[in-house]
Design a protein around this motif. Structure first.
Motif, PDB file in Angstrom:
ATOM      1  N   THR A 109      -7.717  -3.523   5.332  1.00  4.59           N
ATOM      2  CA  THR A 109      -6.558  -2.720   4.928  1.00  4.59           C
ATOM      3  C   THR A 109      -5.329  -3.144   5.726  1.00  4.59           C
ATOM      4  N   GLU A 160       5.967   7.708  -1.214  1.00  4.76           N
ATOM      5  CA  GLU A 160       5.772   6.583  -2.133  1.00  4.76           C
ATOM      6  C   GLU A 160       6.833   6.533  -3.241  1.00  4.76           C
ATOM      7  N   GLU A 210       0.821  -1.220   0.000  1.00  2.96           N
ATOM      8  CA  GLU A 210       0.000   0.000   0.000  1.00  2.96           C
ATOM      9  C   GLU A 210       0.856   1.272   0.000  1.00  2.96           C
ATOM     10  N   PRO A 238     -14.745  -0.707   0.613  1.00  2.80           N
ATOM     11  CA  PRO A 238     -13.896   0.360   1.102  1.00  2.80           C
ATOM     12  C   PRO A 238     -14.402   0.894   2.451  1.00  2.80           C
ATOM     13  N   THR A 285       1.825   3.493  -2.967  1.00  2.00           N
ATOM     14  CA  THR A 285       0.829   4.293  -3.684  1.00  2.00           C
ATOM     15  C   THR A 285       0.658   5.659  -3.028  1.00  2.00           C
ATOM     16  N   PRO A 286       0.258   6.673  -3.838  1.00  2.00           N
ATOM     17  CA  PRO A 286       0.060   8.008  -3.255  1.00  2.00           C
ATOM     18  C   PRO A 286      -0.986   8.014  -2.146  1.00  2.00           C
ATOM     19  N   GLU A 287      -1.985   7.124  -2.218  1.00  6.80           N
ATOM     20  CA  GLU A 287      -3.038   7.133  -1.206  1.00  6.80           C
ATOM     21  C   GLU A 287      -2.490   6.802   0.190  1.00  6.80           C
ATOM     22  N   PHE A 288      -1.490   5.926   0.259  1.00  9.31           N
ATOM     23  CA  PHE A 288      -0.987   5.469   1.565  1.00  9.31           C
ATOM     24  C   PHE A 288       0.452   5.914   1.866  1.00  9.31           C
ATOM     25  N   GLN A 335      -7.086   8.312  11.453  1.00  9.42           N
ATOM     26  CA  GLN A 335      -6.443   7.071  10.966  1.00  9.42           C
ATOM     27  C   GLN A 335      -7.256   5.859  11.375  1.00  9.42           C
ATOM     28  N   ARG A 363      -8.673   3.642   8.539  1.00 11.75           N
ATOM     29  CA  ARG A 363      -8.484   4.038   7.137  1.00 11.75           C
ATOM     30  C   ARG A 363      -7.179   3.461   6.616  1.00 11.75           C
ATOM     31  N   PHE A 364      -6.162   3.428   7.477  1.00 13.49           N
ATOM     32  CA  PHE A 364      -4.959   2.653   7.160  1.00 13.49           C
ATOM     33  C   PHE A 364      -4.447   2.053   8.460  1.00 13.49           C
TER      34      PHE A 364
END
Ligand SMILES: Nc1ncnc2c1ncn2[C@@H]1O[C@H](COP(=O)(O)OP(=O)(O)O[C@H]2O[C@H](CO)[C@@H](O)[C@H](O)[C@H]2O)[C@@H](O)[C@H]1O
Length: 485
Positions: A401, A235, A224, A428, A227-230, A307, A378-379
Motif C-alpha cells: 500500500t 477524497e 489512493e 490485502p 478514494t473513500p477508503e483512503f 494505521q 493499513r495505509f
C-alpha cells in the motif's frame, strides 16, 4: 530560488515521526538543486535549548492573542526561523500533547499562530532592512502548517505560490465553528471555498482548498487518497483538485543513515561485508533480553496504532514464534496494542520483547542488526522505516500500500530469479496474509544465497533524496512560472 518551509517538527531538533525526518532532510537535499530553504518551526523548549545564540528578526505584538518573536539561526546546515512564543510553546510534554498523552487544549490556536506567522513572512514581513528576505514559494507540511495558504489567500498582499504536502491525512486539525472568530480571518473565509469543513473549521482542508498545488509522499498514495477508503473525507476535494495533486516519494538522509559510518551502529559494514551484521544482531538481542540463537530476528520500529496494522501483527505472534522467529518491538502508542505486545512478551520470554520508549540510536542499531522489519500498515503515505531497512540490509516485510508499494520489490518467483527482489509484500492487509508473508520470509531466510542477494539488492536501491529533491525543485519552478503567466 528561495523557499519558506513551515513544519511543526524538524529533525534533529524535535521528532515524533516521519514528518520531522522529511522536514529536516529535504532542505539539505534541495541545496544541490539551487534551492535555498528557510524553515519556520515552533520554539518548543527543546528547540530553544538547542539554538542558543539565535538572532532576533521580528516581533509580533499580538499573534492570535499572544506575543511572539521570530528568531533566526543556522543549525546543522538548516536555516531555521523559530517562532518563540512562551504562551504557545514553552510548556511540558510533547509538541502536540501533554505528558499524559492528552492533546494540548489550544492546539488550534498554537498552530494557527504558526501558520499566521508563516503567511506574514511569505508576504514580506522579513523583506525590509539589512539582509531582507522574501520567499519565491511557500511549502507547508501537514495540518499544523496548512493554514498558511489560507491566511495568504485572505490577505490583501500579493500572492506567492504555495504547496501543501500531506504526510498523513488521518490527522486533519478539525475544530468547531466556535474557534473561527479567533482565527483573525475575514468572515467570508468561513465558506466551502475557504476554511469551513462539515460546519466547523478544517485546517488541512483549508490548506488543500487554498494552496496552489498539493503533494503527498508517494505516487501510489496520491492515487489512493482519491478514494473513500483512503481519503478520510477529503477524497471529493482532492478529486476536484486532481490536476494539482502530485506524488513524490520520500528519500532518506544517506549520510545520517549509513551502516558504514553510523555512530549508533556497533559494528560497521557495507554490502560486501554483511556477515558483520551478526555482531549487531547479538547487540540487539542483548538489549532486548532476547535469546541468542539461530533463526530470523524480526523488528518493529513504529507507533503502535491501527494505521500501522499492529493489531494484525499482535495476532500472528504465536505463529511467528512457532516458525522459529523472534521479535524486538520499539514503539509505543495505543494502550490496548501496547498491552497486547507486552502480553505476547510474557507468553514468549526470550522470543518477544517490547521497549515502549522513543530511542533514535536504538532504532539505528535495530536496522543494522535485525534480519527483517515488519510494516503491515493499513495505509502508509510513504513510510521511512522500510527505506532505512533497505539501506541497512534489514529486509522489509510490508503491506502493498502507498509508499510501501512504491519502494519494495516483492520476492516473487520472477523477481528472485532476476535478482530484483528487495523484500516481501502482501495484500490485502489481513492477519492471514501477514501470517503467510511471515512464513514466506522465514523460508527465504533459510536460503542464505537468496537472502543475501535480496539484502544486497536492497542496499543498491536508490533511497536517497537526490531524485525526489529534483522533482520538488521542478514543481516549485513550475508553480513560480504559473505566477508569471
Ligand atoms: N520508538 C521509536 N524510537 C525511535 N524512532 C522511532 C520510534 N518510532 C518510530 N520511530 C521513527 O519515526 C519515524 C516514523 O516514520 P514513518 O514514515 O514510519 O511514519 P509516520 O507515520 O510517523 O509518518 C508520516 O509521515 C512520513 C513522512 O512523510 C511518511 O513516510 C509516513 O508514511 C506517514 O505516516 C521513523 O524515522 C522511525 O524510525
Amino acid at each position: 530560488m528561495q523557499v519558506l518551509s513551515v513544519a511543526s517538527e524538524v529533525y534533529p531538533l524535535v521528532k515524533t515521526g516521519g514528518l520531522a525526518d522529511v522536514a529536516g532532510a529535504l532542505p539539505l537535499a534541495l541545496k544541490g538543486h539551487g534551492v535555498s530553504v528557510k524553515t519556520l518551526m515552533p520554539g518548543y523548549p527543546a528547540v530553544m535549548r538547542a539554538v542558543k545564540g539565535a538572532k532576533l528578526r521580528l516581533g509580533f505584538e499580538n499573534l492570535l492573542g499572544a506575543r511572539a518573536d521570530l528568531l533566526e539561526v543556522e543549525h546543522q546546515g538548516l536555516d531555521l526561523l523559530i517562532l518563540d512564543s512562551p504562551v504557545f510553546f514553552d510548556r511540558p510534554g510533547g509538541p502536540y500533547a501533554d505528558a499524559t498523552g492528552k492533546d494540548h487544549f489550544d492546539n488550534w490556536r498554537r498552530f494557527a499562530a504558526l501558520s499566521k506567522a508563516g503567511a506574514m513572512i511569505a508576504q514580506g514581513a522579513m523583506a525590509d532592512g539589512d539582509g531582507g528576505w522574501r520567499p519565491d514559494i511557500v511549502h507547508v507540511h501537514d495540518w499544523q502548517a496548512a493554514m498558511v495558504p489560507a491566511y495568504m489567500r485572505y490577505s490583501d498582499e500579493p500572492e506567492v505560490p504555495t504547496l501543501t504536502t500531506i504526510h498523513n491525512i488521518a490527522f486533519q486539525g478539525q475544530y468547531g465553528a466556535d474557534i473561527f472568530p479567533y482565527l483573525d480571518l475575514p468572515a467570508h473565509a468561513f465558506s466551502i471555498e475557504g476554511v469551513e469543513y462539515f460546519g466547523g473549521v478544517g485546517f488541512l482542508k483549508a490548506g488543500l482548498q487554498t494552496s496552489w498545488a498539493i503533494s503527498t509522499v508517494s505516487p501510489s498514495y496520491a492515487e489512493e487518497i482519491l478514494t473513500p477508503e483512503f481519503g478520510m473525507g477529503l477524497e471529493g476535494l482532492l478529486t476536484i483538485r486532481q490536476g494539482d495533486l502530485h506524488g513524490i516519494v520520500n528519500g532518506i538522509d544517506a549520510e545520517i543513515w549509513d551502516p558504514a559510518t553510523d555512530p549508533a551502529v556497533k559494528a560497521h559494514y557495507n554490502a560486501t561485508t554483511l556477515k558483520i551484521r551478526a555482531e549487531n544482531k547479538r547487540a540487539v538481542a542483548e538489549r532486548f533480553g532476547l535469546d541468542q540463537e539461530a533463526g530470523p530476528l524480526f523488528c518493529v520500529i513504529s507507533r503502535l496504532t491501527w494505521q500501522k496494522g499492529m493489531d494484525l501483527l499482535a495476532e500472528t505472534l504465536d505463529d511467528l514464534i512457532a516458525m522459529g522467529g523472534r521479535l524486538a518491538v520499539l514503539g509505543s502508542g495505543d494502550r490496548a496494542l501496547e498491552n497486547a505486545f507486552h502480553a505476547a512478551a510474557k507468553r514468549h520470554p526470550g522470543k518477544v520483547s517490547v521497549l515502549s520508549i522513543y530511542d533514535e540510536p536504538l532504532s539505528h542499531l535495530m536496522q543494522a542488526g535485525c534480519d527483517a522489519i515488519v510494516i503491515p500498515s493499513r495505509f502508509e503515505p510513504c513510510g521511512l522505516t522500510q527505506l532505512y531497512g533497505l539501506r541497512y540490509g534489514c529486509i522489509p516485510v510490508v503491506a502493498r500500500t502507498g509508499g510501501l508499494n512504491d519502494t519494495v520489490i516483492d520476492a516473487s518467483h520472477a523477481a528472485v530469479a532476476s535478482k530484483a527482489a528487495t523484500g516481501i509484500s502482501f495484500s490485502p492487509v489481513t492477519t492471514d496474509n501477514l501470517r503467510r508473508a511471515l512464513r514466506r520470509t522465514v523460508g527465504l531466510y533459510h536460503q542464505p544465497k537468496v537472502w543475501t542477494g535480496m539484502q544486497k539488492q536492497g542496499m543498491k536501491s536508490d533511497v536517497s533524496w537526490e531524485r525526489s529533491a529534483g522533482l520538488y525543485a521542478g514543481l516549485y519552478t513550475s508553480l513560480i512560472a504559473k505566477k508569471g503567466s
